[in-house]
Design a protein around this motif. Structure first.
Motif, PDB file in Angstrom:
ATOM      1  N   LEU A  21     -63.875 -10.644 -61.566  1.00 23.12           N
ATOM      2  CA  LEU A  21     -63.641 -10.428 -62.988  1.00 23.12           C
ATOM      3  C   LEU A  21     -62.263  -9.850 -63.280  1.00 23.12           C
ATOM      4  O   LEU A  21     -61.817  -8.904 -62.637  1.00 23.12           O
ATOM      5  CB  LEU A  21     -64.702  -9.468 -63.551  1.00 23.12           C
ATOM      6  CG  LEU A  21     -66.152  -9.933 -63.404  1.00 23.12           C
ATOM      7  CD1 LEU A  21     -67.096  -8.919 -64.025  1.00 23.12           C
ATOM      8  CD2 LEU A  21     -66.345 -11.308 -64.040  1.00 23.12           C
ATOM      9  N   GLY A  22     -61.608 -10.443 -64.287  1.00 26.29           N
ATOM     10  CA  GLY A  22     -60.416  -9.839 -64.864  1.00 26.29           C
ATOM     11  C   GLY A  22     -60.871  -8.975 -66.020  1.00 26.29           C
ATOM     12  O   GLY A  22     -62.041  -8.598 -66.116  1.00 26.29           O
ATOM     13  N   ARG A  23     -59.949  -8.688 -66.926  1.00 22.52           N
ATOM     14  CA  ARG A  23     -60.333  -7.865 -68.064  1.00 22.52           C
ATOM     15  C   ARG A  23     -60.272  -8.706 -69.327  1.00 22.52           C
ATOM     16  O   ARG A  23     -59.298  -9.415 -69.562  1.00 22.52           O
ATOM     17  CB  ARG A  23     -59.395  -6.661 -68.198  1.00 22.52           C
ATOM     18  CG  ARG A  23     -59.990  -5.592 -69.097  1.00 22.52           C
ATOM     19  CD  ARG A  23     -59.258  -4.285 -68.939  1.00 22.52           C
ATOM     20  NE  ARG A  23     -57.912  -4.399 -69.455  1.00 22.52           N
ATOM     21  CZ  ARG A  23     -57.332  -3.460 -70.210  1.00 22.52           C
ATOM     22  NH1 ARG A  23     -57.972  -2.357 -70.505  1.00 22.52           N
ATOM     23  NH2 ARG A  23     -56.103  -3.624 -70.635  1.00 22.52           N
ATOM     24  N   ALA A  24     -61.322  -8.635 -70.136  1.00 17.92           N
ATOM     25  CA  ALA A  24     -61.371  -9.408 -71.375  1.00 17.92           C
ATOM     26  C   ALA A  24     -61.021  -8.508 -72.554  1.00 17.92           C
ATOM     27  O   ALA A  24     -61.507  -7.388 -72.647  1.00 17.92           O
ATOM     28  CB  ALA A  24     -62.769  -9.983 -71.571  1.00 17.92           C
ATOM     29  N   ARG A  57     -58.081 -12.769 -75.474  1.00 17.81           N
ATOM     30  CA  ARG A  57     -57.103 -12.663 -74.408  1.00 17.81           C
ATOM     31  C   ARG A  57     -57.748 -12.069 -73.158  1.00 17.81           C
ATOM     32  O   ARG A  57     -58.690 -11.281 -73.264  1.00 17.81           O
ATOM     33  CB  ARG A  57     -56.013 -11.711 -74.902  1.00 17.81           C
ATOM     34  CG  ARG A  57     -54.665 -11.846 -74.308  1.00 17.81           C
ATOM     35  CD  ARG A  57     -53.619 -11.262 -75.265  1.00 17.81           C
ATOM     36  NE  ARG A  57     -53.747  -9.834 -75.481  1.00 17.81           N
ATOM     37  CZ  ARG A  57     -53.254  -8.902 -74.668  1.00 17.81           C
ATOM     38  NH1 ARG A  57     -52.604  -9.259 -73.580  1.00 17.81           N
ATOM     39  NH2 ARG A  57     -53.389  -7.620 -74.930  1.00 17.81           N
ATOM     40  N   THR A  58     -57.236 -12.446 -72.015  1.00 15.72           N
ATOM     41  CA  THR A  58     -57.718 -11.852 -70.771  1.00 15.72           C
ATOM     42  C   THR A  58     -56.530 -11.389 -69.944  1.00 15.72           C
ATOM     43  O   THR A  58     -55.431 -11.918 -70.088  1.00 15.72           O
ATOM     44  CB  THR A  58     -58.512 -12.873 -69.923  1.00 15.72           C
ATOM     45  OG1 THR A  58     -57.670 -13.994 -69.660  1.00 15.72           O
ATOM     46  CG2 THR A  58     -59.766 -13.338 -70.633  1.00 15.72           C
ATOM     47  N   ILE A  59     -56.766 -10.400 -69.100  1.00 13.45           N
ATOM     48  CA  ILE A  59     -55.732  -9.954 -68.168  1.00 13.45           C
ATOM     49  C   ILE A  59     -56.277 -10.167 -66.762  1.00 13.45           C
ATOM     50  O   ILE A  59     -57.386  -9.738 -66.438  1.00 13.45           O
ATOM     51  CB  ILE A  59     -55.389  -8.467 -68.388  1.00 13.45           C
ATOM     52  CG1 ILE A  59     -54.863  -8.263 -69.816  1.00 13.45           C
ATOM     53  CG2 ILE A  59     -54.357  -7.999 -67.373  1.00 13.45           C
ATOM     54  CD1 ILE A  59     -54.678  -6.813 -70.202  1.00 13.45           C
ATOM     55  N   ILE A  67     -63.541 -15.920 -71.443  1.00  8.57           N
ATOM     56  CA  ILE A  67     -64.241 -14.762 -72.001  1.00  8.57           C
ATOM     57  C   ILE A  67     -65.695 -15.161 -72.191  1.00  8.57           C
ATOM     58  O   ILE A  67     -65.997 -16.112 -72.915  1.00  8.57           O
ATOM     59  CB  ILE A  67     -63.629 -14.346 -73.348  1.00  8.57           C
ATOM     60  CG1 ILE A  67     -62.165 -13.966 -73.157  1.00  8.57           C
ATOM     61  CG2 ILE A  67     -64.413 -13.181 -73.960  1.00  8.57           C
ATOM     62  CD1 ILE A  67     -61.459 -13.565 -74.433  1.00  8.57           C
ATOM     63  N   GLU A  68     -66.603 -14.467 -71.523  1.00  8.35           N
ATOM     64  CA  GLU A  68     -67.997 -14.829 -71.702  1.00  8.35           C
ATOM     65  C   GLU A  68     -68.931 -13.629 -71.675  1.00  8.35           C
ATOM     66  O   GLU A  68     -68.511 -12.494 -71.493  1.00  8.35           O
ATOM     67  CB  GLU A  68     -68.436 -15.912 -70.730  1.00  8.35           C
ATOM     68  CG  GLU A  68     -68.193 -15.679 -69.271  1.00  8.35           C
ATOM     69  CD  GLU A  68     -68.685 -16.892 -68.499  1.00  8.35           C
ATOM     70  OE1 GLU A  68     -69.890 -17.155 -68.521  1.00  8.35           O
ATOM     71  OE2 GLU A  68     -67.860 -17.590 -67.886  1.00  8.35           O
ATOM     72  N   ALA A  69     -70.204 -13.928 -71.880  1.00 10.23           N
ATOM     73  CA  ALA A  69     -71.199 -12.868 -72.037  1.00 10.23           C
ATOM     74  C   ALA A  69     -72.025 -12.723 -70.778  1.00 10.23           C
ATOM     75  O   ALA A  69     -72.435 -13.709 -70.178  1.00 10.23           O
ATOM     76  CB  ALA A  69     -72.118 -13.210 -73.199  1.00 10.23           C
ATOM     77  N   ARG A  70     -72.283 -11.478 -70.407  1.00 13.64           N
ATOM     78  CA  ARG A  70     -73.162 -11.247 -69.272  1.00 13.64           C
ATOM     79  C   ARG A  70     -74.273 -10.291 -69.698  1.00 13.64           C
ATOM     80  O   ARG A  70     -74.013  -9.291 -70.375  1.00 13.64           O
ATOM     81  CB  ARG A  70     -72.365 -10.629 -68.135  1.00 13.64           C
ATOM     82  CG  ARG A  70     -73.208 -10.368 -66.924  1.00 13.64           C
ATOM     83  CD  ARG A  70     -72.385  -9.720 -65.821  1.00 13.64           C
ATOM     84  NE  ARG A  70     -73.291  -9.286 -64.780  1.00 13.64           N
ATOM     85  CZ  ARG A  70     -73.181  -8.130 -64.142  1.00 13.64           C
ATOM     86  NH1 ARG A  70     -72.205  -7.294 -64.451  1.00 13.64           N
ATOM     87  NH2 ARG A  70     -74.038  -7.813 -63.227  1.00 13.64           N
ATOM     88  N   MET A  71     -75.492 -10.613 -69.305  1.00 14.41           N
ATOM     89  CA  MET A  71     -76.613  -9.725 -69.588  1.00 14.41           C
ATOM     90  C   MET A  71     -76.894  -8.881 -68.339  1.00 14.41           C
ATOM     91  O   MET A  71     -76.545  -9.289 -67.227  1.00 14.41           O
ATOM     92  CB  MET A  71     -77.857 -10.537 -69.978  1.00 14.41           C
ATOM     93  CG  MET A  71     -77.640 -11.520 -71.141  1.00 14.41           C
ATOM     94  SD  MET A  71     -76.762 -10.839 -72.564  1.00 14.41           S
ATOM     95  CE  MET A  71     -77.975  -9.644 -73.142  1.00 14.41           C
ATOM     96  N   PRO A  72     -77.533  -7.730 -68.504  1.00 17.56           N
ATOM     97  CA  PRO A  72     -77.732  -6.834 -67.359  1.00 17.56           C
ATOM     98  C   PRO A  72     -78.509  -7.479 -66.210  1.00 17.56           C
ATOM     99  O   PRO A  72     -78.293  -7.156 -65.044  1.00 17.56           O
ATOM    100  CB  PRO A  72     -78.535  -5.678 -67.953  1.00 17.56           C
ATOM    101  CG  PRO A  72     -78.255  -5.710 -69.417  1.00 17.56           C
ATOM    102  CD  PRO A  72     -78.012  -7.148 -69.768  1.00 17.56           C
ATOM    103  N   ASP A  73     -79.433  -8.410 -66.512  1.00 19.86           N
ATOM    104  CA  ASP A  73     -80.200  -9.060 -65.449  1.00 19.86           C
ATOM    105  C   ASP A  73     -79.632 -10.426 -65.075  1.00 19.86           C
ATOM    106  O   ASP A  73     -80.265 -11.199 -64.353  1.00 19.86           O
ATOM    107  CB  ASP A  73     -81.675  -9.194 -65.870  1.00 19.86           C
ATOM    108  CG  ASP A  73     -81.845  -9.903 -67.218  1.00 19.86           C
ATOM    109  OD1 ASP A  73     -80.829 -10.380 -67.777  1.00 19.86           O
ATOM    110  OD2 ASP A  73     -82.982  -9.967 -67.715  1.00 19.86           O
ATOM    111  N   ASP A  74     -78.422 -10.736 -65.573  1.00 22.20           N
ATOM    112  CA  ASP A  74     -77.762 -12.015 -65.272  1.00 22.20           C
ATOM    113  C   ASP A  74     -78.566 -13.227 -65.713  1.00 22.20           C
ATOM    114  O   ASP A  74     -78.396 -14.320 -65.166  1.00 22.20           O
ATOM    115  CB  ASP A  74     -77.432 -12.123 -63.776  1.00 22.20           C
ATOM    116  CG  ASP A  74     -76.138 -11.403 -63.425  1.00 22.20           C
ATOM    117  OD1 ASP A  74     -75.183 -11.519 -64.211  1.00 22.20           O
ATOM    118  OD2 ASP A  74     -76.093 -10.711 -62.390  1.00 22.20           O
ATOM    119  N   GLY A  86     -47.927 -13.460 -72.723  1.00 23.49           N
ATOM    120  CA  GLY A  86     -48.669 -13.194 -73.962  1.00 23.49           C
ATOM    121  C   GLY A  86     -47.809 -12.932 -75.176  1.00 23.49           C
ATOM    122  O   GLY A  86     -48.321 -12.529 -76.224  1.00 23.49           O
ATOM    123  N   CYS A  87     -46.496 -13.161 -75.090  1.00 27.66           N
ATOM    124  CA  CYS A  87     -45.630 -12.939 -76.247  1.00 27.66           C
ATOM    125  C   CYS A  87     -45.867 -14.043 -77.281  1.00 27.66           C
ATOM    126  O   CYS A  87     -45.975 -15.217 -76.924  1.00 27.66           O
ATOM    127  CB  CYS A  87     -44.161 -12.960 -75.831  1.00 27.66           C
ATOM    128  SG  CYS A  87     -43.772 -11.762 -74.536  1.00 27.66           S
TER     129      CYS A  87
END
Lengths: 375, 485
Positions: free
Chosen positions: A266-269, A275-277, A309-316, B286-287
């Motif tokens: 995982l990156g950061r959403a 945007r993601t990093i 960018i997506e959704a994850r639930m605690p039980d996958d 990202g600019c």
């Protein structure tokens, strides 16, 4: 110009493969549909995922939905008039050691007892036949022969296009800000005005928790950004998609020679900015796994890396089915980084539930009610 | 200057990282270092200078008349860097720039490769001085051996004193076309013709900007270049179409002018349709970018200090919009001043005082630019190739006709969606060679503008890095822990 449609039998919120598939299947059942997407169809998880079309290694609760979907994938061109880049060379789960292999065996035996036979054990010899490039120390694995891969954005857009041809109204670039009751209808408030319908489908992916919360059904949804990398074209050396039992890896080579490397690191959403990093430290671990397993890949140039960018639930597991609180509300989100293969089938099942009130495909265990009072 | 030749010699953190050692990067690094900042200047070429001053310290072309007086000005910039304390890493590729998650966005994480090894370092501020690239110029047959860009020929001349062999034709438009033709001819190339595609109908629009041009430094220089080139070379103006012919190799250039078809046998064809900002790195970082309708290209959105929409990233030089080498150097200084201010090394008043005379000079160097931009705006048939068979994405061999078809029949609305159908922009160049053309073709087919169509969302690594390089990245403790989700 005619006035844009403001009400329909069904409003689908979210233009991912799930929203587009549900819109198409509703339209095929003769329901009028409006699909509302804040960006463009397939902009997020559905358009940028690894494209794995996989029954292999799924949670038991998802298998019926996955089986339904696989039948559709094998006739995808007839349904949406585009082959979606779907190829079926199987998916292989590789055991890196005997402990992995024992785990595989227990799993396959359990599935067989439940009446599912799509996963089969393979020994070291057959593994080497199917995946000659894999490291020689691997003792075997599991294969799901009807699995394969497709091109995610192309598939999602094909469903959108076909839904539109069947009469669905597709509104891209329209952002839903609120959902509320309005007499017998639901009012969907957007930055392009209000829309009305007796039935709404919440297929808003990483943004779906906001809609669920509006409806009084808060869910512990986590926004995630699974990362992928792709290489320059390499000589053809592998046909099936490979995943690992012990380490995180999803690995496949396309017909053009490029190799896709993923596995759910995982990156950061930053979802409010679309945007993601990327996290290159974790991508380096991902690269190291490939370096260990496929020596042929060591000199391959990495051309691109990205994250959706997506959704994850605690039980996958996804939230799928009617609302626990409201008539006319349906949830279809939280696919936890493995929803692409499910899209075609889930849309068909959802449309069936909407149109007839039930489906023969079991969806036990996916109900949103499992999170009630969790918050 | 502290030259760095191995990746291990780089520090973990710098106050400022400058990418690109052309005029903007050289002056930004020197100025920031003079202000006491710890500066890293990285560049993928073996020697400083960028494109304009390429190989300024090492060129075998020693006859000063060949490359002209302007070229030799680059030596002063390099000398200034050498006097400074900046660290300078040559042959070093930047493949990623992103906010450093661990510092909560207070600094940037920069992915670098040098000598086959990759590394991640951090920097508080970043100045991108990645300069310009030639505008893509797809014509039928342009992928045949014997065809190259004029800029590529200039690189060969400056770095190795090599000129094209045999009968050479130069085709296209823009002020650099004359410069290049003159330089190559002076170096001994056999230029048999210069085919000028400047649209005659550009003149009325350009005339409005003429008064400024008449007072600009471009005028005298430009007239001299043109006069010299036109005197000694065969110029054919009003060219409206170009096509390369040959089996396995270029043999003939066929073109139309005044409605008539002509052809010239040649061994080398050099294409040039002006230059545009090189936006891959700023885009991937990202600019925000916008479409400049005068220069007809994508440019980053910048404030008066060349700060981008991403706080901490500034973009100086031609990467911020085409202005030429002199303006690039001045813009680099202004960006460096603001970086020092952001880091708290100088006050706003100090920054403004230092910048004032530089801004005056900058105004002077940019005067008259608009006239050139309007006059040399490429004709639409070269921006969006008419012949359907013309390859527009060389990496994936996608043709103009395929893009038109996808935009029309499949309703593909933007370049990012186009990737899913045709793979254009997904090869090793990441759209550097096809991006502008794909945008033009979509805009034309859908009856809209490039600004409406938008541009590729580019993904790091901006330059390829090998799997082995990546696998060998030193693993931070946090990264190892984070792997266990």
């Amino acid at each position: 110009m005619s006035r844009p449609r403001r009400s329909a039998d069904v409003i689908v919120i979210g233009g991912g493969i799930h929203g587009c598939s549900t819109a198409l299947h509703c339209a095929l059942r003769g329901l009028s549909v409006i699909l509302i997407e804040k960006d463009h169809a397939g902009r997020h998880a559905s358009g940028v995922n690894a494209g794995g079309v996989r029954q292999l290694a799924r949670h038991v609760a998802e298998i019926p939905l996955s089986n339904t979907s696989m039948a559709i994938w094998h006739g995808i061109a007839e349904l949406v008039e585009d082959d979606c880049g779907f190829t079926s060379d199987g998916q292989v789960l590789v055991a890196e050691n005997e402990a992995d292999l024992a785990g595989c065996r227990a799993r396959v035996e359990d599935l067989n007892l439940r009446g599912f036979h799509h996963e089969e054990m393979i020994d070291a010899r057959e593994l080497r036949e199917i995946v000659p490039a894999v490291s020689e120390t691997c003792p075997g694995g599991v294969i799901s022969r009807r699995d394969g891969a497709a091109i995610p954005l192309r598939a999602t857009q094909a469903f959108k296009r076909k839904a539109s041809e069947m009469g669905a109204t597709i509104r891209e670039g329209v952002k839903v800000t609120k959902v509320e009751r309005d007499g017998a209808n639901w009012r969907v408030v957007t930055d392009a005005g209000d829309f009305f319908s007796p039935r709404i489908v919440n297929a808003a992916g990483a943004w779906a928790d906001r809609i669920a919360a509006d409806l009084g059904e808060p869910v512990p949804l986590e926004v995630i950004a699974p990362m992928l990398m792709v290489t320059a074209p390499m000589p053809a050396f592998i046909k099936p998609v490979v995943i690992l039992r012990g380490r995180k890896l999803s690995f496949k080579q396309f017909g053009n020679g490029t190799v896709l490397i993923g596995g759910g690191y995982l990156g950061r959403a930053i979802r409010d900015e679309n945007r993601t990093i990327l996290d290159w430290g974790k991508l380096a671990t991902n690269a190291k796994t490939v370096w260990d397993l496929f020596p042929i890949m060591r000199g391959a140039p990495i051309l691109r890396a990205w994250a959706g960018i997506e959704a994850r639930m605690p039980d996958d597991l996804p939230c799928f089915g009617p609302s626990a609180r409201h008539e006319g509300v349906y949830h279809q989100f939280g696919f936890s980084a493995h929803g692409f293969q499910l899209g075609p089938g889930a849309g068909a099942v959802m449309a069936e539930i909407i149109a007839t009130g039930h489906s023969n495909v079991p969806i036990d265990g996916l109900d949103i009610a499992r999170f009630a009072q969790a918050s | 200057m502290k030259p760095l030749t191995e990746i291990g010699q780089l520090a973990e953190h710098y106050d400022l990282a400058v990418v690109g050692a052309g005029p903007a990067g050289l002056s930004a690094a020197a100025r920031a270092s003079e202000l006491g900042l710890a500066v890293l200047l990285v560049d993928e070429n073996p020697e400083p200078g960028g494109q304009i001053y390429r190989s300024i310290t090492t060129t075998p072309v020693t006859d000063r008349a060949v490359l002209g007086v302007d070229y030799w000005r680059g030596a002063d910039l390099v000398a200034r860097l050498k006097r400074s304390a900046a660290a300078y890493a040559a042959r070093c590729t930047v493949w990623s720039i992103a906010p450093d998650v661990e510092s909560d966005g207070a600094s940037f994480e920069i992915g670098l490769s040098l000598d086959g090894r990759a590394r991640l370092i951090t920097a508080g501020q970043v100045i991108l001085a990645t300069g310009a690239q030639e505008r893509p110029f797809p014509i039928p047959g342009w992928t045949l051996p014997g065809v190259m860009t004029a800029g590529a020929a200039q690189i060969a001349l400056k770095s190795s004193a090599i000129v094209p062999k045999g009968r050479t034709v130069i085709a296209g438009c823009g002020p650099l076309l004359y410069l290049l033709a003159g330089q190559l001819a002076a170096a001994g190339a056999e230029i048999v013709a210069v085919l000028d595609t400047t649209p005659r109908r550009n003149w009325p629009a350009a005339l409005g900007a003429l008064p400024d041009f008449l007072r600009s430094p471009y005028l005298a220089k430009g007239l001299k270049l043109m006069a010299k080139a036109r005197r000694s070379l065969r110029f054919l103006g009003g060219v409206t179409s170009l096509a390369v012919e040959g089996s396995g190799r270029l043999s003939t250039i066929r073109f139309e002018r005044g409605g008539a078809s002509e052809s010239i046998a040649c061994d080398t064809l050099l294409l040039h349709q002006g230059v545009i900002p090189s936006v891959n790195l700023s885009n991937a970082a990202g600019c925000a970018h916008e479409f400049d309708t005068v220069q007809h290209c994508w440019v980053p959105q910048l404030d008066d200090w060349f700060a981008s929409s991403v706080p901490g990233i500034a973009i100086a030089g031609d990467g911020a919009g085409i202005g030429g080498a002199e303006s690039a150097a001045l813009r680099g200084e202004i960006a460096a001043l603001d970086s020092a201010r952001r880091l708290g090394r100088i006050t706003i008043a100090e920054r403004d005082n230092h910048a004032a005379p530089i801004r005056t000079a900058l105004g002077r160097t940019l005067r008259g630019r608009r006239f050139l931009d309007l006059l040399y705006k490429p004709a639409t048939q070269f921006l969006a190739p008419i012949v359907d068979d013309t390859i527009i994405c060389r990496c994936e061999e996608v043709t103009a006709g395929q893009v038109r078809d996808a935009a029309k029949r499949l309703g593909v609305t933007g370049p990012n969606q186009m990737k899913a159908f045709l793979r254009c922009g997904m090869g090793p160049c990441q759209g550097r060679l096809c991006g502008p053309t794909v945008v033009e073709l979509i805009a034309e087919t859908r009856g809209t503008t490039p600004a409406e169509v938008g541009y590729y969302r580019l993904r790091p690594p901006v330059k390829p890095v090998t799997l082995a390089e990546l696998a060998s990245l030193p693993q931070s403790e946090a990264a190892v822990k984070a792997v266990v989700r």
